[in-house]
Design a protein around this motif. Structure first.
Motif, mmCIF file in Angstrom:
data_model
loop_
_atom_site.group_PDB
_atom_site.id
_atom_site.type_symbol
_atom_site.label_atom_id
_atom_site.label_comp_id
_atom_site.label_asym_id
_atom_site.label_seq_id
_atom_site.Cartn_x
_atom_site.Cartn_y
_atom_site.Cartn_z
ATOM 1 N N GLY A 173 44.073 36.579 46.651
ATOM 2 C CA GLY A 173 42.644 36.676 46.922
ATOM 3 C C GLY A 173 42.437 37.252 48.295
ATOM 4 N N ILE A 196 43.757 36.749 40.090
ATOM 5 C CA ILE A 196 43.127 37.389 41.238
ATOM 6 C C ILE A 196 41.706 36.894 41.423
ATOM 7 C CG2 ILE A 196 42.426 39.587 42.267
ATOM 8 C CD1 ILE A 196 44.804 40.869 40.911
ATOM 9 N N GLY A 197 41.428 36.419 42.636
ATOM 10 C CA GLY A 197 40.072 35.978 42.972
ATOM 11 C C GLY A 197 39.620 36.672 44.237
ATOM 12 N N GLY A 198 38.513 36.201 44.783
ATOM 13 C CA GLY A 198 38.026 36.779 46.034
ATOM 14 C C GLY A 198 37.450 38.168 45.840
ATOM 15 N N ALA A 201 39.077 40.773 43.473
ATOM 16 C CA ALA A 201 38.802 40.742 42.037
ATOM 17 C C ALA A 201 37.630 41.655 41.695
ATOM 18 C CB ALA A 201 38.505 39.310 41.591
ATOM 19 N N ASP A 248 32.571 33.186 45.545
ATOM 20 C CA ASP A 248 33.635 32.241 45.168
ATOM 21 C C ASP A 248 33.874 32.423 43.667
ATOM 22 O OD1 ASP A 248 35.546 30.240 45.341
ATOM 23 O OD2 ASP A 248 34.107 28.584 45.469
ATOM 24 N N MET A 273 40.072 32.245 47.539
ATOM 25 C CA MET A 273 39.339 32.709 46.354
ATOM 26 C C MET A 273 37.888 33.075 46.667
ATOM 27 S SD MET A 273 41.470 32.607 43.837
ATOM 28 C CE MET A 273 42.695 33.161 45.008
ATOM 29 N N THR A 285 38.812 27.988 46.271
ATOM 30 C CA THR A 285 40.029 27.947 47.085
ATOM 31 C C THR A 285 40.633 26.545 47.044
ATOM 32 O OG1 THR A 285 39.136 29.674 48.498
ATOM 33 C CG2 THR A 285 40.931 28.354 49.422
#
Ligand code: 3PG
Ligand code: MG
Length: 347
Positions: A173, A196-198, A201, A248, A273, A285
């Motif tokens: 992230g 994958i976050g943040g 993504a 988020d 994240m 997160t």
């Protein structure tokens, strides 16, 4: 993974040792806000003192000052180091980046650092991706050895490049998308699942430059503006109002990510994240931190200042197999690059 020759092999009795540590710690109101990196440098300093070194010249950069800058003097770092390890034989040098030669890997500045020293020990894993005077040039002037932290970092991160127990789940992230694509491309094919976050993504959803499948968020906590108290709500990714930002990962995504992490045998996590400094956007997160820490069957590695800070704030750092002091350095290592600060130390 080549591990360069160890400080354990260095004969230091009666010698003056130049130690490059990564003491680049966050400061708040002129004091050290997180001393993780200072504590991580202690085993090597203790070893050298125990083996009879007469003096340790400890050097590091701090922040990114352009020349001499009062806000980035080493004094608070030195105070903390002396509290943790009071010993008259330790001398803390001023911020290496106060000298314009440092970031140019200037040999003249490296000679100044080496002056009066017999041996060089590099323990600054977090800076090993930088070819600077204090991390690279100086190792060509003095006999150079790897410190204990540098060795441990290479061993633990190196495990992710070898045969890993599967499933191997990679979680990434954070905002620095360009910094991370390289490592994602390199490790993505080796991992069984990539979460994958943040901000990354969002960018991937639009541009999709990955050559493997990644698990992207299905819902986000959206906000009307990039502000801690902006109007916000949970939305499916495609239903975010125009102009709103995903700050988020949403609750459904958290559950999906946690499910993948619960079944993993190897985990690498880098990058939050969402905007976890703001409590309303910290849940994603937090959920990832808890899921990584909660899986005691997995070999788990967490790198990157923000992820490590999140773990520390949640009191979960001890539950992680290896908490890396390197952000950029751990990523470049996992990209398969040999780090300049490591390459210069002989075997
Ligand atoms: C870090 O904090 O990532 C290291 O200390 C390196 O710092 P830098 O990115 O300013 O070179
Ligand atoms: Mg960095």
């Amino acid at each position: 993974m080549r591990i360069p020759r160890s400080v354990r092999e260095a004969v230091v009795a009666g010698k003056v040792v130049l130690v490059r540590a990564d003491l680049n710690v966050p400061l708040e109101n002129g004091e050290v806000a997180d001393d993780t990196r200072i504590r991580a440098s202690l085993p090597t300093l203790r070893l050298l003192l125990g083996n009879g070194a007469t003096e340790l010249h400890v050097c590091s950069h701090l922040g990114r000052p352009k020349g001499v800058d009062e806000a980035y003097r080493m004094a608070p770092v030195e105070r903390r180091l002396r509290e943790l390890l009071p010993d008259d034989r330790i001398r803390v040098l001023e911020n290496t980046r106060f000298d314009p030669g440092e970031t140019k890997n200037d040999e003249g500045f490296a000679r100044e650092l080496a002056d009066g020293c017999d041996v060089y020990v590099d323990d600054a894993f977090g800076s090993a991706h930088r070819a600077h005077s204090s991390t690279e040039a100086v190792a060509r002037i003095l006999p150079a050895y790897a410190g204990l932290l540098l060795e441990e970092e290479l061993r633990n991160l190196g495990k992710l490049l070898g045969d890993v127990e599967r499933p191997f789940v990679l979680v990434s992230g954070g905002a620095k998308v360009e910094d991370k694509l390289g490592v994602l491309q390199h490790l993505g094919g080796r991992a069984d699942t990539v979460l994958i976050g943040g901000k990354m993504a969002e960018q991937l959803r639009v541009e999709n430059p990955l050559d493997f499948d990644a698990v992207l968020p299905v819902d986000v906590v959206g906000a009307a503006a990039f502000e801690a108290d902006a109007e916000s709500g949970v939305y499916e990714v495609d239903a975010l109002p125009d102009g709103w930002l995903g700050l988020d990962i949403g609750p459904e995504t958290r559950t999906i990510f946690a499910g993948h992490l619960a079944g993993a045998r190897t985990i690498f996590w880098n990058g939050p994240m969402g905007v976890f400094e703001w409590p309303r956007f910290a849940e994603g997160t937090k959920a990832v931190a808890e899921a990584v820490a909660g899986n005691s069957d997995a070999f788990s590695v967490v790198g990157g200042a923000d992820s490590v800070r999140a773990l520390n704030e949640l009191g979960l750092a001890e539950k992680i197999s290896w908490v890396s002091t390197g952000g950029g350095a751990s990523l470049e290592l996992l990209e398969g690059k040999e780090l300049p600060g490591v390459a210069v130390i002989p075997s």
